[in-house]
Design a protein around this motif. Sequence first.
Motif, PDB file in Angstrom:
ATOM      1  N   THR A  47       0.837  -1.210   0.000  1.00 53.78           N
ATOM      2  CA  THR A  47       0.000   0.000   0.000  1.00 53.78           C
ATOM      3  C   THR A  47       0.866   1.252   0.000  1.00 53.78           C
ATOM      4  O   THR A  47       0.599   2.217  -0.730  1.00 53.78           O
ATOM      5  CB  THR A  47      -0.917  -0.010   1.234  1.00 53.78           C
ATOM      6  N   LYS A 117      -6.239  -3.389   0.824  1.00 50.74           N
ATOM      7  CA  LYS A 117      -6.678  -3.457   2.212  1.00 50.74           C
ATOM      8  C   LYS A 117      -7.195  -4.856   2.564  1.00 50.74           C
ATOM      9  O   LYS A 117      -7.095  -5.299   3.710  1.00 50.74           O
ATOM     10  CB  LYS A 117      -7.782  -2.415   2.418  1.00 50.74           C
ATOM     11  N   ALA A 632     -10.054   3.039   2.625  1.00 49.73           N
ATOM     12  CA  ALA A 632      -8.867   2.191   2.823  1.00 49.73           C
ATOM     13  C   ALA A 632      -7.834   2.879   3.687  1.00 49.73           C
ATOM     14  O   ALA A 632      -6.633   2.787   3.458  1.00 49.73           O
ATOM     15  CB  ALA A 632      -8.258   1.792   1.476  1.00 49.73           C
ATOM     16  N   ASP A 638      -5.400  -1.339  12.837  1.00 50.58           N
ATOM     17  CA  ASP A 638      -4.296  -1.598  11.904  1.00 50.58           C
ATOM     18  C   ASP A 638      -2.981  -1.262  12.574  1.00 50.58           C
ATOM     19  O   ASP A 638      -2.723  -0.111  12.918  1.00 50.58           O
ATOM     20  CB  ASP A 638      -4.472  -0.749  10.634  1.00 50.58           C
TER      21      ASP A 638
END
Length: 662
Positions: A47, A117, A632, A638
């Motif tokens: 990402t 994601k 996302a 996270d």
Amino acid sequence: MKTSWKDIAPVPNSQEFLDIVLSRTQRRLPTQIRAGFKISRIRAFYTRKVKYTAETFTEKLQAILDGFPRLQDIHPFHKDLLNTLYDADHFRIALGQLSTAKHLIETVARDYVRLLKYGQSLFQCKQLKRAALGRMATICKRMKDPLLYLEQVRQHLGRLPSIDPNTRTLVICGYPNVGKSSFLRNVSRADVDVQPYAFTTKSLFVGHFDHKMLRFQAIDTPGILDHPLEEMNTIEMQSITAIAHLRSAILYFMDLSEQCGYSVSAQIQLFHSIKPLFNNKLVFVVINKTDLVKPEDLDAETQEQIQGMLKSGEVELMQLSCTTADNVMAVRSAVCDRLLAQRNSEKLKAATTASGEVTGRLADVMRRIHVAVPMDGMTREVYIPDAVKNKMKYDPNDPNRKKLQREIEEENGGAGVYNINLKENYLLENDDWKMDKVPEIFDGKNVYDFIDPEIEAKLAALEAEEEQMEADGRYESDDDIEDAEEAEMHYKADLIREKQALLKNEARMRKSLKNRAQIPRSAKAKKLSQMEEHLDSLGYDTTGIAARARNQSRGRSVARGRSEGAGGDDGDAMDVDGGAAPKKPSNAIERAKSRGRSQSTNRRDDGVTNEIARSKAERLQKLSQKKMNRMARQGEADRHQTSALQKHLLAGKRGMGSTRSR
């Protein structure tokens, strides 16, 4: 306003653009994925790579868009010049394509970050990253033509002369080969190419010169032919643009010898064709090459046509010869003077409203000027005294001349020895007073002449009398008494305010202590005797409390002794006031279990009163997470883990052997 664009950064072609972005991404974010990484870590790695690539593309494209001028923000002259040279529609389309590509790349990055994601494996995340970078590269390759066009525009813009549309300007126009470039070369420092054939000048040339301590710019325009505006080429349209948009003085050059290849009547016809562009401008018809043919040498009909150009009264006729430099500087000075006068008159008109009221810069100047007029309204003629008229001019060779102070100084020893007598020119009623010891003048009289020799004795007697009157209370009044009472009142008010401030500070300290960590009991133990004294002072009976405290302390000491000697047999040693004490856990494990049972750690139910409140809290939690899932973005669940570095990057200085880490 910006007048040149030489500092626009070079625009790379599509392949160079792609190489710059991808090499920068690989250099800043090298691939470091090894077996055993968690899937969340792999997602974050790819990402970050997709986001960084998109940001680099966006940054480079935005820099190109910001570097080029916006047509709606620049002067109309520059706007029309860009339209003439590069076609404004093509220019807008090219910049618009870059802007569209920037938005497309941002959309691609956002979509693929959303897919990453939810990547399930290393292979899936890697393929998504490759797809994202591939789509960005495809968008970049489609910008091949706009990037190439903008680079050519940038190179040409850098070669354009720097023309300030608001400064003092002379625009030189006319048919080709009539001497425009020669005039510019004579009056300025411009290095213009001068050749004996037509259309030597294919673009605008600018020269600068100074006149009356002011900087002027002269613009040499390409030659114009007499045909409709729609049929003019790019070279001629540059001249039309300069004539139409610049606030300047127009110098229309003519060649009466017809060596330029065009007849005098054709040159006159061209003047009338472009005359609508000369509105609100100073216009000068300049006859060049007068060393060959002068206006007086022409036939009567041609002379009449030339005079017809000047009939309006706004056009002046001037003559010069650039070959022999005859009358060139005179023409330049006359044109500059007329231009300055016109610009000043325009400023004055702009500073005056329709009703005659003075505003703006002129009003500021008028406010600083004050004209003093006699109050009686009489007109007084200029008068010069006879002594001034008859005063003889100073002649150093005249023996009867008046000596200067410098000569007197030299006669009396020079500088450092001679001291000028400032009292010599005093204007007093009696000249004998000039050298008085104290020449203090008040109302035209010497103060020293009015000093009483017994003034000190009289002053001492006056002061003693004043002190006696003050001691007797002669000067005291009700106001003085009120002032004293008011001063005392202020003093007491200050004391009250000071006491209030101390009380506030003390309360604030108590409040802050209440919020601090509690001090352990062992750290602030008090003696039983101190407690008894304090309670006695408050009027309480302390006999029962003291006996109970002694029984408790005795019971603890007996219990401690029994547990140490008999292996933990408590018995009745802990009885306080005849009651049975609760049995304490015998070891550390039991104490920990009891503490764990007493402290509930159900995070789901803590702080929630009923089932309805719990379901509402869960619903709010899901709603707050929905936006981050859609975009996302990284949420509170996270975790971010930095990529592990290889051993040889952290293991210190390497030796002479192999560079491998094993």
